[in-house]
Scaffold this motif. Structure first.
Motif, mmCIF file in Angstrom:
data_model
loop_
_atom_site.group_PDB
_atom_site.id
_atom_site.type_symbol
_atom_site.label_atom_id
_atom_site.label_comp_id
_atom_site.label_asym_id
_atom_site.label_seq_id
_atom_site.Cartn_x
_atom_site.Cartn_y
_atom_site.Cartn_z
ATOM 1 N N ALA A 42 0.904 -1.902 0.289
ATOM 2 C CA ALA A 42 -0.237 0.023 -0.291
ATOM 3 C C ALA A 42 0.932 1.142 0.234
ATOM 4 C CB ALA A 42 -0.676 -0.217 1.050
ATOM 5 N N GLY A 43 1.776 1.180 0.925
ATOM 6 C CA GLY A 43 2.910 1.880 0.634
ATOM 7 C C GLY A 43 3.724 2.830 -0.292
ATOM 8 N N PHE A 44 4.047 1.698 -1.412
ATOM 9 C CA PHE A 44 4.900 1.819 -2.499
ATOM 10 C C PHE A 44 2.721 2.814 -4.103
ATOM 11 C CE2 PHE A 44 8.209 -1.932 -1.453
ATOM 12 C CZ PHE A 44 8.829 -0.867 -1.409
ATOM 13 N N GLU A 45 1.751 1.722 -3.444
ATOM 14 C CA GLU A 45 0.900 1.965 -4.129
ATOM 15 C C GLU A 45 0.247 3.916 -3.809
ATOM 16 O OE1 GLU A 45 -2.227 -0.917 -3.492
ATOM 17 O OE2 GLU A 45 -0.820 -1.751 -5.209
ATOM 18 N N GLU A 46 0.242 4.376 -2.549
ATOM 19 C CA GLU A 46 0.668 5.508 -1.776
ATOM 20 C C GLU A 46 1.201 6.267 -2.900
ATOM 21 O OE1 GLU A 46 0.426 7.812 1.068
ATOM 22 O OE2 GLU A 46 -0.122 6.194 1.754
ATOM 23 N N HIS A 47 2.957 6.343 -2.797
ATOM 24 C CA HIS A 47 3.410 6.991 -3.159
ATOM 25 C C HIS A 47 3.583 7.152 -5.122
ATOM 26 C CE1 HIS A 47 7.355 9.170 -2.627
ATOM 27 N NE2 HIS A 47 8.314 8.642 -3.430
ATOM 28 N N LEU A 48 2.875 5.916 -5.603
ATOM 29 C CA LEU A 48 3.347 6.494 -6.777
ATOM 30 C C LEU A 48 1.711 7.334 -7.625
ATOM 31 C CD1 LEU A 48 3.466 5.197 -9.889
ATOM 32 C CD2 LEU A 48 1.808 3.209 -9.752
ATOM 33 N N ASP A 49 1.239 8.052 -6.726
ATOM 34 C CA ASP A 49 -0.019 8.651 -6.276
ATOM 35 C C ASP A 49 0.595 10.203 -6.340
ATOM 36 O OD1 ASP A 49 -1.782 6.942 -7.707
ATOM 37 O OD2 ASP A 49 -2.766 7.021 -5.062
ATOM 38 N N LYS A 50 1.889 9.575 -5.242
ATOM 39 C CA LYS A 50 2.506 11.085 -5.096
ATOM 40 C C LYS A 50 3.653 11.403 -6.146
ATOM 41 C CE LYS A 50 1.859 11.129 0.014
ATOM 42 N NZ LYS A 50 2.479 11.187 1.775
ATOM 43 N N THR A 51 4.557 10.543 -6.284
ATOM 44 C CA THR A 51 5.541 10.392 -7.403
ATOM 45 C C THR A 51 4.592 10.709 -8.455
ATOM 46 O OG1 THR A 51 6.394 8.836 -6.697
ATOM 47 C CG2 THR A 51 6.918 9.191 -8.797
ATOM 48 N N LYS A 52 3.518 11.074 -9.365
ATOM 49 C CA LYS A 52 3.076 11.054 -10.420
ATOM 50 C C LYS A 52 2.693 12.908 -10.179
ATOM 51 C CE LYS A 52 0.849 6.439 -12.031
ATOM 52 N NZ LYS A 52 -0.755 6.209 -11.787
ATOM 53 N N GLY A 53 2.248 13.373 -8.538
ATOM 54 C CA GLY A 53 1.664 14.756 -8.648
ATOM 55 C C GLY A 53 3.264 15.640 -8.337
ATOM 56 N N HIS A 54 4.948 14.990 -8.014
ATOM 57 C CA HIS A 54 5.599 15.252 -8.041
ATOM 58 C C HIS A 54 5.913 15.293 -9.539
ATOM 59 C CE1 HIS A 54 7.011 13.250 -4.123
ATOM 60 N NE2 HIS A 54 6.334 13.990 -4.097
ATOM 61 N N VAL A 55 5.846 14.990 -10.748
ATOM 62 C CA VAL A 55 6.276 14.994 -11.542
ATOM 63 C C VAL A 55 5.359 16.250 -12.244
ATOM 64 C CG1 VAL A 55 5.706 14.146 -13.950
ATOM 65 C CG2 VAL A 55 6.787 12.632 -12.533
ATOM 66 N N GLU A 56 3.878 16.382 -11.892
ATOM 67 C CA GLU A 56 3.265 17.547 -12.055
ATOM 68 C C GLU A 56 3.245 18.507 -11.828
ATOM 69 O OE1 GLU A 56 -0.197 16.511 -10.953
ATOM 70 O OE2 GLU A 56 -1.087 14.978 -12.122
ATOM 71 N N ARG A 57 3.721 18.799 -10.338
ATOM 72 C CA ARG A 57 4.393 19.872 -9.856
ATOM 73 C C ARG A 57 5.840 20.636 -10.446
ATOM 74 N NH1 ARG A 57 4.898 18.519 -4.163
ATOM 75 N NH2 ARG A 57 2.421 18.760 -4.136
#
Length: 167
Positions: A42-57
């Motif tokens: 679950a942590g890896f899956e959650e971090h995937l969502d955050k990482t996509k946000g980092h790309v957008e940022r």
């Protein structure tokens, strides 16, 4: 790319982070699939969502600077991902592999923390306050992820390893 000014260095750092984050977007699903501990998965899956946000940022920052971030390959992240992939293919007890995955993920987080901290400091020095604020947001998220991985290693994974070792 020649680094003649701090602006050049900032752009170089941003390109490196952009490449690193995009590589991580591809690697995190594989890490999640390899994890057997549900909290780690679950942590890896959650971090995937955050990482996509980092790309957008980072894309938002590129827009502010009117620069392109594509076209650079972060070799450090590439190496870290290769090491993680090799770990996934090792013959290991599930809890041991999960512990190794945490170590691999923390190496990634520490690399990103260093990169975002450097880029944020340069942006602040250059007076790019909006960019520095955006980089600081991501830096805080990377630190939170690192702490979450530490907590998993010290609690859930450690208990599973103890069970494996002591039967």
């Amino acid at each position: 790319m020649k680094l003649k000014t701090l602006e050049d260095l900032l752009l170089h750092e941003l390109k490196d982070l952009y490449s690193a984050e995009n590589q991580l977007v591809k690697a995190l699903p594989k890490m999640a699939k390899a994890a057997t501990n549900e909290d780690l998965k679950a942590g890896f899956e959650e971090h995937l969502d955050k990482t996509k946000g980092h790309v957008e940022r980072l894309e938002q920052i590129a827009g502010i600077l009117d620069k392109k971030l594509a076209g650079h390959k972060c070799k450090a992240m590439e190496g870290l991902i290769v090491e993680g992939s090799e770990l996934i293919s090792e013959d290991a007890e599930d809890a041991i592999r999960d512990a190794g995955l945490i170590g691999a993920a923390q190496r990634v987080e520490h690399y990103e923390i260093a990169g975002y901290g450097t880029a944020r400091s340069i942006a602040q020095h250059l007076g790019h306050e909006e960019i520095a604020d955006l980089l600081q947001q991501t830096l805080e998220e990377e630190k939170e992820t690192d702490q979450h991985l530490t907590d998993l290693a010290e609690n859930a994974i450690a208990a599973e390893i103890e069970h494996v070792v002591n039967g």
